[in-house]
Design an enzyme around this catalytic site. Structure first.
Site, short mmCIF file in Angstrom:
data_model
loop_
_atom_site.label_atom_id
_atom_site.label_comp_id
_atom_site.label_asym_id
_atom_site.label_seq_id
_atom_site.Cartn_x
_atom_site.Cartn_y
_atom_site.Cartn_z
N LYS A 156 0.99 -1.02 -0.09
CA LYS A 156 -0.09 -0.11 0.31
C LYS A 156 1.05 1.05 0.15
CE LYS A 156 -4.59 -1.46 2.48
NZ LYS A 156 -5.32 -0.94 2.96
N ASP A 193 -10.41 3.20 1.63
CA ASP A 193 -10.30 3.03 2.75
C ASP A 193 -11.17 4.48 4.10
OD1 ASP A 193 -9.64 0.23 2.83
OD2 ASP A 193 -7.19 1.47 3.43
P1 NAP Z 1 -0.41 -0.55 10.10
O1 NAP Z 1 -0.25 -0.12 9.26
O2 NAP Z 1 -0.11 -1.89 10.67
O3 NAP Z 1 -0.78 -0.13 11.88
C1 NAP Z 1 -1.36 -0.99 13.17
C2 NAP Z 1 -1.48 -0.45 14.22
O4 NAP Z 1 -2.24 -0.95 15.46
C3 NAP Z 1 -0.74 0.85 14.48
O5 NAP Z 1 -1.29 2.09 14.93
C4 NAP Z 1 -0.19 -0.62 15.69
O6 NAP Z 1 0.65 0.33 16.79
C5 NAP Z 1 -1.55 -0.93 16.29
N1 NAP Z 1 -1.41 -2.00 17.14
C6 NAP Z 1 -1.07 -2.67 16.37
N2 NAP Z 1 -0.58 -4.15 17.08
C7 NAP Z 1 -1.21 -3.23 18.05
C8 NAP Z 1 -1.83 -4.36 19.82
N3 NAP Z 1 -0.96 -5.12 19.93
N4 NAP Z 1 -1.64 -3.37 20.84
C9 NAP Z 1 -1.98 -2.20 20.15
N5 NAP Z 1 -1.98 -1.46 19.21
C10 NAP Z 1 -1.43 -1.84 18.35
O7 NAP Z 1 -2.33 -1.60 10.06
P2 NAP Z 1 -3.76 -0.95 8.92
O8 NAP Z 1 -3.91 -1.04 7.81
O9 NAP Z 1 -3.92 0.26 9.84
O10 NAP Z 1 -4.79 -2.34 9.63
C11 NAP Z 1 -5.16 -2.02 10.92
C12 NAP Z 1 -6.50 -2.92 11.38
O11 NAP Z 1 -7.44 -2.47 10.07
C13 NAP Z 1 -5.81 -5.12 10.84
O12 NAP Z 1 -6.16 -5.43 11.67
C14 NAP Z 1 -6.77 -4.58 9.95
O13 NAP Z 1 -6.95 -5.70 9.00
C15 NAP Z 1 -8.24 -3.46 9.19
N6 NAP Z 1 -8.39 -2.59 8.29
C16 NAP Z 1 -9.23 -3.07 7.58
C17 NAP Z 1 -10.13 -2.98 6.77
C18 NAP Z 1 -11.39 -2.91 6.06
O14 NAP Z 1 -11.64 -2.72 5.46
N7 NAP Z 1 -12.45 -3.84 7.22
C19 NAP Z 1 -8.98 -2.38 6.10
C20 NAP Z 1 -8.13 -1.71 6.17
C21 NAP Z 1 -7.59 -2.49 7.59
P3 NAP Z 1 1.69 0.63 16.92
O15 NAP Z 1 2.05 1.91 16.12
O16 NAP Z 1 2.53 0.79 18.16
O17 NAP Z 1 3.09 0.04 16.05
#
Ligand code: NAP
Length: 367
Positions: A156, A193
């Site tokens: 992405k 998104d």
């Molecule tokens: P990302 O860029 O990897 O960001 C992950 C975020 O979650 C970061 O802020 C991270 O904090 C935090 N995090 C990760 N593990 C954690 C933990 N154990 N405890 C507390 N905070 C934690 O991921 P993303 O692309 O933003 O996606 C985030 C979520 O949204 C995922 O579950 C993804 O599947 C979902 N999503 C869903 C859709 C949909 O269409 N429904 C679309 C996009 C994403 P740090 O900064 O501290 O690492």
């Protein structure tokens, strides 16, 4: 082979990259008029050739009668070829789209997008593009050519460097999940998104203007939510495990940071979980029950369909929004960008809920 008269000449290779399919497709397009050819690539990377080979000139293709009875690696069932990819309708004019990432085998995107194309009578097919490298993906996009891609993990952010232009919203978020290949071959990037967050909320709240919204997380999806909500005039608060990314995002989007210790005293209109906490079989939740003081709770996670966080939120009296709505709305926006038509949103949600249900039934019966 031509030295031996035959009804059909079948040429099959094994694809180890997406670009290997391009070689097969070009071969079929070049020779298909002169000989009765059947061509495809085996292996997971070759699945797209099972659909696109027919479009390029393969007289027919192979499929298994039922799942589990495949006779070659990468073979899909006849039902999937017919119902998902509408193989009988694929012709030279069929536009090609796909979801690109690593891995993509379990993506729900082919089910939802092909259903939308079918419902709106768009001559297009949507494939899963397992790209082990970005270079391989871009070769495929340019050479097949592919008219649009949904970009998923891990590309992405990296894909931004290969695009000819992006809209300002995508540049701010710093991540692209939608690519359009224009007539001139230029690649344009968008991020849908934010629509996936804003649209389900707008269907429920009268207005997002002035709404107090807490976003948990500061990664790519949180960035899309924060910028999208700020554009609608919401008052956005950010809570993240690590201070640095939260501070950066709050500064860029003019949002506020919240300390976890203050949550019990604060009330919101909406709390959004934009972290992977609660995904799969875990019982973890991003907040404890006393910290959930909100009218609505929106969890971006869609597997499981109802996370423990959403269950807790219901117990606290909040209305909940499951992540599958985000998934369907961001896909609906992609459909609109690619086709210029309104998306059949209800049908898309219906199909994707069904696919999730089938997946959950399969995993229960295999336990
Ligand atoms: P990302 O860029 O990897 O960001 C992950 C975020 O979650 C970061 O802020 C991270 O904090 C935090 N995090 C990760 N593990 C954690 C933990 N154990 N405890 C507390 N905070 C934690 O991921 P993303 O692309 O933003 O996606 C985030 C979520 O949204 C995922 O579950 C993804 O599947 C979902 N999503 C869903 C859709 C949909 O269409 N429904 C679309 C996009 C994403 P740090 O900064 O501290 O690492």
């Amino acid at each position: 082979m031509v030295a031996y008269p035959a009804d059909f000449y079948k040429v099959v290779s094994t694809a180890t990259t997406l670009a290997d399919n391009v070689t097969m497709i070009k071969f079929l397009a070049r020779q298909g008029d002169r000989h009765s050819l059947v061509g495809m690539c085996m292996g997971e990377q070759g699945i797209i050739s099972r659909v696109l080979g027919v479009r390029a000139g393969s007289v027919f293709t192979f499929a298994s009668a039922i799942a589990g009875e495949e006779t070659a690696p990468g073979q899909v069932t006849a039902q999937e070829l017919r119902n998902v990819y509408r193989i009988e309708r694929v012709d030279v004019a069929t536009r090609v789209y796909g979801v690109a990432g690593d891995p993509v085998a379990h993506s729900l995107s082919p089910a939802i997008m092909n259903a939308a194309f079918r419902r709106e009578n768009v001559n297009a097919v949507y494939l899963a593009l397992h790209a082990k490298t970005l270079k391989d993906l871009l070769t495929c996009v340019r050479e097949i050519p592919i008219h649009g891609i949904s970009v998923t993990m891990p590309y992405k952010e990296a894909i931004l460097h290969h695009l000819d232009n992006t809209d300002s919203h995508t540049t701010k978020i710093g991540a692209c999940n939608t690519v359009v290949r224009a007539q001139d071959g230029n690649l344009y990037g968008f991020n849908t998104d934010a629509s996936g967050i804003v649209r389900p909320l707008e269907r429920r709240l009268n207005t997002l203007e002035g709404a107090r919204i807490l976003v948990i997380g500061a990664g790519g999806a949180a960035r899309a939510a924060v910028f999208g909500l700020k554009e609608r005039g919401s008052e956005v608060y950010i809570l993240n495990r690590t201070a640095g990314p939260a501070k950066k995002l709050a500064h860029q989007a003019r949002a506020r940071i919240v300390k976890r210790a203050d949550l019990k005293k604060l009330a919101f209109d909406v709390i959004i979980n934009a972290t992977p906490v609660g995904m799969g079989n875990t019982r973890d939740t991003p907040l404890q029950d006393k910290e959930i003081n909100s009218r609505y709770v929106f969890d971006m996670i869609y597997d499981p369909g109802e996370t423990r966080f959403l269950k807790l939120a219901k117990e606290r009296g909040a209305q909940v929004i499951p992540g599958i709505e985000m998934f369907a709305h961001q896909a609906a926006r992609q459909f609109e960008i690619w086709t210029g038509k309104p998306a059949p949103w209800d049908e898309m949600l219906r199909v994707v809920l069904l696919a999730l249900q089938e997946r959950s039934n399969r995993s229960t019966s295999s336990k």
